[in-house]
Design a protein around this motif. Structure first.
Motif, PDB file in Angstrom:
ATOM      1  N   ILE A 287       0.769  -1.118  -0.195  1.00  0.00           N
ATOM      2  CA  ILE A 287      -0.155   0.002   0.032  1.00  0.00           C
ATOM      3  C   ILE A 287       0.937   1.194   0.046  1.00  0.00           C
ATOM      4  N   GLY A 288       1.768   1.261   0.606  1.00  0.00           N
ATOM      5  CA  GLY A 288       2.748   2.474   0.843  1.00  0.00           C
ATOM      6  C   GLY A 288       3.527   2.636  -0.487  1.00  0.00           C
ATOM      7  N   LEU A 289       3.687   1.809  -1.137  1.00  0.00           N
ATOM      8  CA  LEU A 289       4.675   1.598  -2.519  1.00  0.00           C
ATOM      9  C   LEU A 289       3.519   2.138  -3.434  1.00  0.00           C
ATOM     10  N   PHE A 290       2.251   1.763  -3.327  1.00  0.00           N
ATOM     11  CA  PHE A 290       1.292   2.393  -4.248  1.00  0.00           C
ATOM     12  C   PHE A 290       1.234   3.570  -4.029  1.00  0.00           C
ATOM     13  N   LYS A 291       1.104   4.157  -2.686  1.00  0.00           N
ATOM     14  CA  LYS A 291       1.109   5.796  -2.513  1.00  0.00           C
ATOM     15  C   LYS A 291       2.100   6.568  -2.934  1.00  0.00           C
ATOM     16  N   SER A 292       3.157   5.962  -3.003  1.00  0.00           N
ATOM     17  CA  SER A 292       4.304   6.501  -3.571  1.00  0.00           C
ATOM     18  C   SER A 292       4.487   6.932  -4.939  1.00  0.00           C
ATOM     19  N   ILE A 293       3.981   5.671  -5.870  1.00  0.00           N
ATOM     20  CA  ILE A 293       3.728   5.823  -7.095  1.00  0.00           C
ATOM     21  C   ILE A 293       2.710   6.852  -7.589  1.00  0.00           C
ATOM     22  N   VAL A 294       1.653   6.769  -6.984  1.00  0.00           N
ATOM     23  CA  VAL A 294       0.553   7.863  -7.213  1.00  0.00           C
ATOM     24  C   VAL A 294       0.986   9.252  -7.255  1.00  0.00           C
ATOM     25  N   SER A 295       1.790   9.358  -5.884  1.00  0.00           N
ATOM     26  CA  SER A 295       2.153  10.730  -5.853  1.00  0.00           C
ATOM     27  C   SER A 295       3.255  11.436  -6.775  1.00  0.00           C
ATOM     28  N   LEU A 296       4.114  10.320  -7.219  1.00  0.00           N
ATOM     29  CA  LEU A 296       5.271  10.503  -8.241  1.00  0.00           C
ATOM     30  C   LEU A 296       4.426  11.008  -9.438  1.00  0.00           C
ATOM     31  N   LEU A 297       3.132  10.209 -10.011  1.00  0.00           N
ATOM     32  CA  LEU A 297       2.448  10.348 -11.152  1.00  0.00           C
ATOM     33  C   LEU A 297       1.973  11.725 -10.995  1.00  0.00           C
ATOM     34  N   PHE A 298       1.325  12.210  -9.917  1.00  0.00           N
ATOM     35  CA  PHE A 298       0.613  13.525  -9.596  1.00  0.00           C
ATOM     36  C   PHE A 298       1.681  14.424 -10.030  1.00  0.00           C
ATOM     37  N   VAL A 299       3.012  14.461  -9.310  1.00  0.00           N
ATOM     38  CA  VAL A 299       4.067  15.732  -9.694  1.00  0.00           C
ATOM     39  C   VAL A 299       4.736  15.434 -11.060  1.00  0.00           C
TER      40      VAL A 299
END
Length: 324
Positions: A296-308
């Motif tokens: 779940i934490g890795l999913f969060k990081s990937i989504v945040s990276l895509l947003f940026v």
């Protein structure tokens, strides 16, 4: 022709070596001149290496059935099993929705707050009054959510809270703000703005101080009032700062503040308040589901990276300077 090629290559090789040697001497000379500034960078670099980069090796347990007794090397490799479980869990979509909504509310209402406060403070001419307001606005930032949460719980109490006493005095029914799903997110966003608005205004005040006063003097001569000065001078001068801070904020779009929610929420508002951080704490720490919550934490990081990445691309597409 071959002779000319060989001659050209032999002549450029010493030139490249000379350029590299000159660059190296420039680097060493720069280091000798500013060694004290480089020394100041060491604690920050060490901090990021130890607490940011080295822990990234733990991402591997998202693809394992991790056991603290077997460690990284002895745990069974399960591939994308935990990600499949995550997307098949109905509760995952609930916490994903809650996280996005709370983060969206904080961006919509909280991000302009420091800008507005900085603009208002910039217009105050009395230094003592201005510094007093700044101090009062900064103060909540230095208090932990444990203290602020206790204050909010006391103030919003349905029986002894100041706000509910005022509602009762006006003939209205008391509201249990922290146990009412309709009110809980409002309390979260409002308290977050109250805590960090003053501190966030510091950067904008610094940017306002760098604006050339002659621009305002010329605008006054041309007959521009305060609103036109704000629209045509102040806000354009703040545009680059606003964009950079907004992009950085998007990098934490799925981080909505574990401490704040953990202190204030309860089982009655799980349906609107349970977010990734609180879910990871309950499942990952309390139930020892380390691999699942790491996924779940890795999913969060990937989504945040895509947003940026997407936001930075859009910013540059509109002709502004992005993060890179």
């Amino acid at each position: 022709m071959e002779l000319n090629t060989v001659t050209a290559q032999s002549s450029t090789t010493p030139l490249k070596k000379a350029v590299k040697s000159q660059k190296w001497r420039g680097y060493t000379s720069n280091f000798r001149s500013y060694w004290d500034l480089y020394l100041l960078m060491v604690p920050g670099i060490v901090y990021f290496i130890i607490f940011k980069y080295l822990p990234m090796a733990g991402i591997v347990i998202a693809f394992q059935d991790f056991s603290i007794f077997n460690g990284f090397t002895g745990s069974e490799w399960v591939g994308l099993e935990h990600f499949r479980k995550m997307f098949e869990d109905p509760q995952f979509y609930t916490i994903f929705r809650n996280t996005l909504l709370i983060s969206l509310y904080k961006i919509i209402w909280g991000f302009p707050g420091p800008i507005i406060l900085a603009l208002l403070l910039n217009e105050i001419k009395y230094v003592f009054f201005k510094r007093t307001i700044q101090t009062l606005a900064y103060l909540p930032h230095f208090l932990s959510w444990v203290i602020l949460g206790g204050i909010l719980i006391t103030v919003l109490s349905p029986t002894t809270g100041t706000i509910n006493k005022a509602l009762i005095f006006m003939g209205m029914e008391p509201i249990f703000f922290l146990a009412n799903p309709s009110w809980f997110r409002t309390v979260l966003v409002a308290s977050d703005i109250w805590k960090d608005m003053g501190w966030g205004a510091i950067i904008y005040l610094a940017a306002l101080a760098s604006i050339d006063p002659q621009l305002y003097e010329a605008a006054v001569v041309d007959g521009a009032n305060k609103w036109k000065q704000l629209w045509h001078i102040t806000l354009p001068s703040l545009t680059s700062t606003i964009i950079i801070l907004f992009l950085l904020r998007l990098g934490h779009v799925l981080d909505v503040g574990f401490e704040q929610i953990f202190i204030l929420y309860n089982s009655l508002v799980y349906e609107v308040a349970d977010v990734f951080e609180t879910y990871v704490y309950r499942v990952g720490i309390a139930q020892a589901e380390f691999s699942y919550t790491t996924a779940i934490g890795l999913f969060k990081s990937i989504v945040s990276l895509l947003f940026v990445l997407v936001a930075n691309k859009l910013v540059k597409w509109f002709g502004q300077d992005g993060l890179y």
